[in-house]
Design an enzyme around this catalytic site. Structure first.
Site, PDB file in Angstrom:
ATOM      1  N   GLU A  50       7.460 -15.122 -10.861  1.00  0.00           N
ATOM      2  CA  GLU A  50       6.725 -13.932 -10.421  1.00  0.00           C
ATOM      3  C   GLU A  50       6.270 -13.051 -11.574  1.00  0.00           C
ATOM      4  O   GLU A  50       5.261 -12.375 -11.461  1.00  0.00           O
ATOM      5  CB  GLU A  50       7.481 -13.136  -9.349  1.00  0.00           C
ATOM      6  CG  GLU A  50       8.709 -12.416  -9.767  1.00  0.00           C
ATOM      7  CD  GLU A  50       9.384 -11.703  -8.595  1.00  0.00           C
ATOM      8  OE1 GLU A  50       8.719 -11.238  -7.674  1.00  0.00           O
ATOM      9  OE2 GLU A  50      10.626 -11.601  -8.640  1.00  0.00           O
TER      10      GLU A  50
ATOM     11  N   ASN B 275      -1.849   2.098   5.816  1.00  0.00           N
ATOM     12  CA  ASN B 275      -1.004   0.990   5.349  1.00  0.00           C
ATOM     13  C   ASN B 275      -0.625   0.187   6.586  1.00  0.00           C
ATOM     14  O   ASN B 275      -0.106   0.750   7.542  1.00  0.00           O
ATOM     15  CB  ASN B 275       0.249   1.572   4.663  1.00  0.00           C
ATOM     16  CG  ASN B 275       1.280   0.507   4.344  1.00  0.00           C
ATOM     17  OD1 ASN B 275       0.945  -0.671   4.184  1.00  0.00           O
ATOM     18  ND2 ASN B 275       2.535   0.921   4.235  1.00  0.00           N
ATOM     19  N   GLY B 276      -0.901  -1.105   6.565  1.00  0.00           N
ATOM     20  CA  GLY B 276      -0.587  -1.938   7.732  1.00  0.00           C
ATOM     21  C   GLY B 276      -1.787  -2.819   8.039  1.00  0.00           C
ATOM     22  O   GLY B 276      -2.677  -2.985   7.195  1.00  0.00           O
TER      23      GLY B 276
ATOM     24  N   CYS C 176       0.839  -1.180   0.000  1.00  0.00           N
ATOM     25  CA  CYS C 176       0.000   0.000   0.000  1.00  0.00           C
ATOM     26  C   CYS C 176       0.884   1.243   0.000  1.00  0.00           C
ATOM     27  O   CYS C 176       1.884   1.313   0.702  1.00  0.00           O
ATOM     28  CB  CYS C 176      -0.942   0.085   1.201  1.00  0.00           C
ATOM     29  SG  CYS C 176      -2.106  -1.265   1.273  1.00  0.00           S
TER      30      CYS C 176
ATOM     31  N   TRP D 264      -2.798  -2.632  -1.734  1.00  0.00           N
ATOM     32  CA  TRP D 264      -2.504  -4.064  -1.879  1.00  0.00           C
ATOM     33  C   TRP D 264      -3.417  -4.745  -0.861  1.00  0.00           C
ATOM     34  O   TRP D 264      -3.220  -4.605   0.346  1.00  0.00           O
ATOM     35  CB  TRP D 264      -1.029  -4.336  -1.589  1.00  0.00           C
ATOM     36  CG  TRP D 264      -0.636  -5.753  -1.875  1.00  0.00           C
ATOM     37  CD1 TRP D 264      -0.313  -6.271  -3.082  1.00  0.00           C
ATOM     38  CD2 TRP D 264      -0.500  -6.827  -0.919  1.00  0.00           C
ATOM     39  NE1 TRP D 264       0.006  -7.602  -2.954  1.00  0.00           N
ATOM     40  CE2 TRP D 264      -0.108  -7.977  -1.639  1.00  0.00           C
ATOM     41  CE3 TRP D 264      -0.687  -6.934   0.459  1.00  0.00           C
ATOM     42  CZ2 TRP D 264       0.104  -9.210  -1.034  1.00  0.00           C
ATOM     43  CZ3 TRP D 264      -0.470  -8.155   1.064  1.00  0.00           C
ATOM     44  CH2 TRP D 264      -0.076  -9.281   0.321  1.00  0.00           C
TER      45      TRP D 264
ATOM     46  N   LYS E 182      12.328 -15.424 -10.415  1.00  0.00           N
ATOM     47  CA  LYS E 182      12.107 -14.357 -11.399  1.00  0.00           C
ATOM     48  C   LYS E 182      11.061 -14.764 -12.427  1.00  0.00           C
ATOM     49  O   LYS E 182      10.138 -14.023 -12.716  1.00  0.00           O
ATOM     50  CB  LYS E 182      13.432 -14.090 -12.081  1.00  0.00           C
ATOM     51  CG  LYS E 182      14.027 -12.774 -12.195  1.00  0.00           C
ATOM     52  CD  LYS E 182      14.195 -11.761 -11.149  1.00  0.00           C
ATOM     53  CE  LYS E 182      13.384 -11.786  -9.890  1.00  0.00           C
ATOM     54  NZ  LYS E 182      13.986 -11.173  -8.749  1.00  0.00           N
TER      55      LYS E 182
ATOM     56  N   HIS F 154      17.182 -36.921  -6.513  1.00  0.00           N
ATOM     57  CA  HIS F 154      16.488 -37.433  -5.321  1.00  0.00           C
ATOM     58  C   HIS F 154      14.983 -37.162  -5.367  1.00  0.00           C
ATOM     59  O   HIS F 154      14.319 -37.202  -4.338  1.00  0.00           O
ATOM     60  CB  HIS F 154      17.092 -36.807  -4.062  1.00  0.00           C
ATOM     61  CG  HIS F 154      18.526 -37.179  -3.873  1.00  0.00           C
ATOM     62  ND1 HIS F 154      18.918 -38.425  -3.450  1.00  0.00           N
ATOM     63  CD2 HIS F 154      19.660 -36.475  -4.104  1.00  0.00           C
ATOM     64  CE1 HIS F 154      20.246 -38.467  -3.399  1.00  0.00           C
ATOM     65  NE2 HIS F 154      20.711 -37.297  -3.798  1.00  0.00           N
TER      66      HIS F 154
ATOM     67  N   ARG G 156       3.893  -0.307  -4.835  1.00  0.00           N
ATOM     68  CA  ARG G 156       3.617  -0.837  -3.493  1.00  0.00           C
ATOM     69  C   ARG G 156       2.287  -1.595  -3.432  1.00  0.00           C
ATOM     70  O   ARG G 156       1.978  -2.223  -2.424  1.00  0.00           O
ATOM     71  CB  ARG G 156       3.588   0.306  -2.472  1.00  0.00           C
ATOM     72  CG  ARG G 156       4.888   1.075  -2.384  1.00  0.00           C
ATOM     73  CD  ARG G 156       4.774   2.186  -1.363  1.00  0.00           C
ATOM     74  NE  ARG G 156       4.671   1.640  -0.033  1.00  0.00           N
ATOM     75  CZ  ARG G 156       5.691   1.400   0.769  1.00  0.00           C
ATOM     76  NH1 ARG G 156       6.914   1.664   0.366  1.00  0.00           N
ATOM     77  NH2 ARG G 156       5.508   0.906   1.968  1.00  0.00           N
TER      78      ARG G 156
ATOM     79  N   GLU H 295      16.943 -18.055  -7.613  1.00  0.00           N
ATOM     80  CA  GLU H 295      16.615 -16.698  -8.058  1.00  0.00           C
ATOM     81  C   GLU H 295      16.036 -16.706  -9.482  1.00  0.00           C
ATOM     82  O   GLU H 295      15.067 -16.004  -9.771  1.00  0.00           O
ATOM     83  CB  GLU H 295      17.869 -15.817  -7.950  1.00  0.00           C
ATOM     84  CG  GLU H 295      17.726 -14.385  -8.450  1.00  0.00           C
ATOM     85  CD  GLU H 295      16.638 -13.563  -7.761  1.00  0.00           C
ATOM     86  OE1 GLU H 295      16.077 -14.017  -6.745  1.00  0.00           O
ATOM     87  OE2 GLU H 295      16.316 -12.479  -8.274  1.00  0.00           O
TER      88      GLU H 295
ATOM     89  N   LYS I 204       5.809  -4.308  -4.159  1.00  0.00           N
ATOM     90  CA  LYS I 204       7.258  -4.176  -4.101  1.00  0.00           C
ATOM     91  C   LYS I 204       7.808  -4.363  -2.694  1.00  0.00           C
ATOM     92  O   LYS I 204       8.766  -5.080  -2.483  1.00  0.00           O
ATOM     93  CB  LYS I 204       7.661  -2.806  -4.658  1.00  0.00           C
ATOM     94  CG  LYS I 204       9.158  -2.534  -4.660  1.00  0.00           C
ATOM     95  CD  LYS I 204       9.847  -3.352  -5.715  1.00  0.00           C
ATOM     96  CE  LYS I 204      11.346  -3.114  -5.746  1.00  0.00           C
ATOM     97  NZ  LYS I 204      12.010  -4.224  -6.463  1.00  0.00           N
TER      98      LYS I 204
HETATM   99  O1  M6R Z   1      12.851  -5.110   0.015  1.00  0.00           O
HETATM  100  P1  M6R Z   1      13.337  -6.509   0.326  1.00  0.00           P
HETATM  101  O2  M6R Z   1      14.641  -6.821  -0.346  1.00  0.00           O
HETATM  102  O3  M6R Z   1      13.386  -6.790   1.784  1.00  0.00           O
HETATM  103  O4  M6R Z   1      12.240  -7.451  -0.310  1.00  0.00           O
HETATM  104  C1  M6R Z   1      12.317  -8.836  -0.176  1.00  0.00           C
HETATM  105  C2  M6R Z   1      11.374  -9.539  -1.116  1.00  0.00           C
HETATM  106  O5  M6R Z   1      10.052  -9.151  -0.881  1.00  0.00           O
HETATM  107  C3  M6R Z   1      11.716  -9.249  -2.584  1.00  0.00           C
HETATM  108  O6  M6R Z   1      13.030  -9.603  -2.884  1.00  0.00           O
HETATM  109  C4  M6R Z   1      10.756 -10.019  -3.515  1.00  0.00           C
HETATM  110  O7  M6R Z   1      10.962 -11.394  -3.404  1.00  0.00           O
HETATM  111  C5  M6R Z   1      10.912  -9.564  -4.968  1.00  0.00           C
HETATM  112  N1  M6R Z   1       9.631  -9.458  -5.585  1.00  0.00           N
HETATM  113  C6  M6R Z   1      11.726 -10.498  -5.788  1.00  0.00           C
HETATM  114  O8  M6R Z   1      11.820 -10.109  -7.116  1.00  0.00           O
END
Ligand code: M6R
Length: 609
Positions: free
Chosen positions: A489, A100-101, A2, A74, A486, A505, A27, A482, A604
């Site tokens: 997501e 927000n929260g 948010c 969000w 990527k 395994h 956000r 990673e 984000k």
């Molecule tokens: O701001 P941060 O690095 O703490 O965020 C951590 C994760 O939320 C962030 O890396 C998330 O997994 C991304 N969407 C990955 O691309």
């Protein structure tokens, strides 16, 4: 999670709020809304979906007010809908607020308020705050009513509140969700983060937990929720607005992938002393002697930052000889971690606001650990709450999928490894070799980016597949995670990251001609074993995309497609190997027609636990 923005001053509030919302949209983008208070002509508008929908709804309407608040959501409590969008109001429509929260005790509060006759319009937790203020305001003034409300609320909040009958002020409050006050000349812009403020003023105040600010156009007062006055310093931001623009790229994600030669350079510039084979990390100076005595490191982080931590584990253990554990921040508190004053707990976070990481660092502090941060956003909560730390200097990362923050985190972990290693047994020659090679990395990343068209072709070939297995060993095992994160997501395909050796395994059962594998296969100390893994997949009819070292002709005989990366030190290969995987995910996502900057269901910075 948010985004909140507010304005009070001499200008019309609505264009400033809309522009701020666009900057904060990363956000959350389930819905957006705005409330403007200017006495008689009050204005409230909400729209499901992107800020653009809100903008269309506002259209040509004349909104004259110079005080207002806005929100991009969000969803946590209640599906995305007009009713659940912020701002929320009390029964009379006099009080409007954005939040927000999460208000954890909202159910009890709602029941109490309903018993007193309050009518709720939404399913959200946030709306209770507006009704509580209304209720207290029957017996006391607006400001005191806000303070009393905050005392009743359990949970986290960044809040901005306006009152139609007192349109000369915005009240903001923070507990666990970020809130920054931008101080201009005769005007204020408040926001969840500085990206919505920087265009108006570089002077900011970071609100801390338990603080409330009453903001009028020509002055502000900060206090605790117990009404004790607080004196807060104004910080001058060192931010370049240009860096937060797309600069001609179709998406922030692509721009940020292409930023990496520069962002890695910025992360390491001025931080290495070649003659001494040392790293010079100013932010760690005050704890240098403590670091010398550290016997154990725990890295806490989430998502992409967690994957950086895993690479850091390999680096620090191999070159500094300190045992390292890497923990999902969201799990850290639920274990009984063994911590003492010789333990350093390092939080890695791009945003510096991730609720789980923040909670982990607070827990570590409580238990007596030395806490350090590797954080990109200057002045963020994790940066301020850790004992010491290092900034990434990667510049704003707007794309929800983290790219340049990751490579800058890895660069800093190399520098940290140098610092810790040279305090222990690492030789001068090894230190110098690492520095020399690290300095080449920006150029080497650029050479991979120059091959983007080949990666785009491969993405086109594979974009119809629904499952992928990403495999890597040793330093590149976290890169398999990673790469898989990527692509899932932003392309919404199923992808699993695995250690190459683990594949036989279990996951190998998944393999057939419709389940391609992406192998991290640079010429490193585990190359031969990686090749055996590839043969095992090949023998079962699985397709293979390999990330291999330039000049490796043999690999082309096994893999269906090969993307080459330049040769470098083994510990630095993750900095190169991840780049083609970022591009592959980007091109698969765009080939499928998705908005890769704002993937569905994500935000984000995840400021709720
Ligand atoms: O701001 P941060 O690095 O703490 O965020 C951590 C994760 O939320 C962030 O890396 C998330 O997994 C991304 N969407 C990955 O691309």
């Amino acid at each position: 999670m948010c985004g909140i923005v507010g304005y009070i001053g001499k200008q019309k509030a609505s264009p400033i709020l809309l522009e701020g919302l666009k900057r904060l949209e990363y956000r959350g983008y389930d819905s957006a809304g705005m409330a403007i208070a200017d006495g008689e002509n009050n204005f409230l508008v909400k729209a499901v979906g992107r800020v653009a929908n809100l903008e269309n709804k506002i259209g040509e309407k004349k909104i004259l007010g110079t005080v207002g608040i806005a929100h991009t959501r969000w969803a946590t409590h209640g599906k995305p809908s007009d009713q659940n969008s912020h701002p929320h109001q009390d029964c009379t429509g006099k009080i409007s607020l954005v939040h927000n929260g999460i208000i954890e005790n909202y159910r009890e509060l709602k029941k109490e308020l309903q018993a007193k006759g309050h009518k709720f319009k939404s399913e959200t937790d946030s709306e209770v705050a507006a009704h509580l203020i209304e209720e207290f305001n029957k017996k006391m003034n607006f400001e005191t009513a806000v303070l009393e409300t905050l005392k009743k609320i359990k949970g986290t909040y960044g809040l901005a509140i306006i009152n139609r009958e007192e349109p000369d002020k915005i009240i903001v409050a923070r507990n666990g969700s970020p809130l920054v006050i931008g101080v201009g000349a005769g005007e204020y812009v408040i926001a969840s983060d500085v990206s919505a403020i920087i265009r108006h003023t570089p002077q900011v105040i970071y609100l801390d937990d338990g603080e409330v600010a009453v903001i009028k156009k020509d002055g502000h007062q900060i206090k605790t929720i117990n009404n004790e006055a607080k004196n807060k310093k104004i910080t001058k931001l060192d931010w370049d607005l240009e860096r937060a623009e797309k600069q001609g790229y179709p998406h922030f994600m692509l721009k940020e992938i292409f930023d990496q030669p520069a962002s890695v350079e910025d992360a390491i510039r001025g931080r290495m002393l070649l003659a001494e084979g040392l790293a010079k990390l100013g932010g760690l100076q005050t704890v240098s002697e403590k670091l010398r005595k550290i016997e154990k490191i725990i890295i806490v982080s989430c998502g992409t930052s967690y994957h950086a931590g895993l690479v850091g584990e390999y680096m620090i253990e191999e070159y500094a000889g300190i045992p390292v554990e890497v923990e999902y921040a969201s799990e850290f508190r639920y274990r009984k971690p063994i911590i003492n004053s010789r333990t350093a707990v390092i939080a890695i976070s791009q945003s510096g606001e991730t609720a789980d990481t923040l909670a982990a660092i607070r827990e570590a502090k409580e238990k007596g650990a030395l806490t350090l941060g590797i954080v990109n956003v200057v002045g963020s909560t994790i940066a301020r709450e850790t004992d010491a730390g290092v900034y990434n200097h990667a510049g704003p990362e707007i794309g929800v999928a983290s790219t340049k923050a990751f490579t800058s985190q890895l660069s800093i972990l190399v520098l940290l490894t140098l610092t810790l290693g040279r305090q222990r047994d690492m030789s001068l020659v090894t230190g110098q070799r690492i520095i020399k090679e690290l300095r080449r990395i920006p150029k080497l990343i650029q050479s991979i980016l120059d091959e983007k068209d080949q990666i785009k072709k491969i993405a086109k070939k594979y974009h119809g597949y629904e499952d992928f297995l990403y495999l890597g060993r040793k330093y590149n095992f976290p890169i398999a995670f990673e790469g898989a994160l990527k692509i899932k997501e932003i392309s919404y395909v199923h992808a699993e990251g695995y250690a190459t050796g683990e594949m036989k395994h279990g996951p190998i059962a998944l393999i057939d001609k419709n389940f391609p594998s992406v192998f991290l296969a640079p010429k490193d100390s585990v190359y031969e074993k990686t090749i055996s893994g590839m043969q095992e997949i090949k023998a079962r009819g699985g397709k293979i995309i390999a990330i291999a070292t330039k000049g490796d002709k043999e690999i082309a005989k096994i893999a269906d497609d090969v993307i080459y990366i330049p040769k470098t030190l083994e510990m630095l290969t993750p900095l190169l190997a991840v780049v083609p995987l970022q591009l592959l995910a980007y091109y698969v996502g765009t080939a499928k027609g998705f908005d890769v900057d704002k993937p569905r269901n994500l935000a984000k910075s995840v400021t709720v636990e």
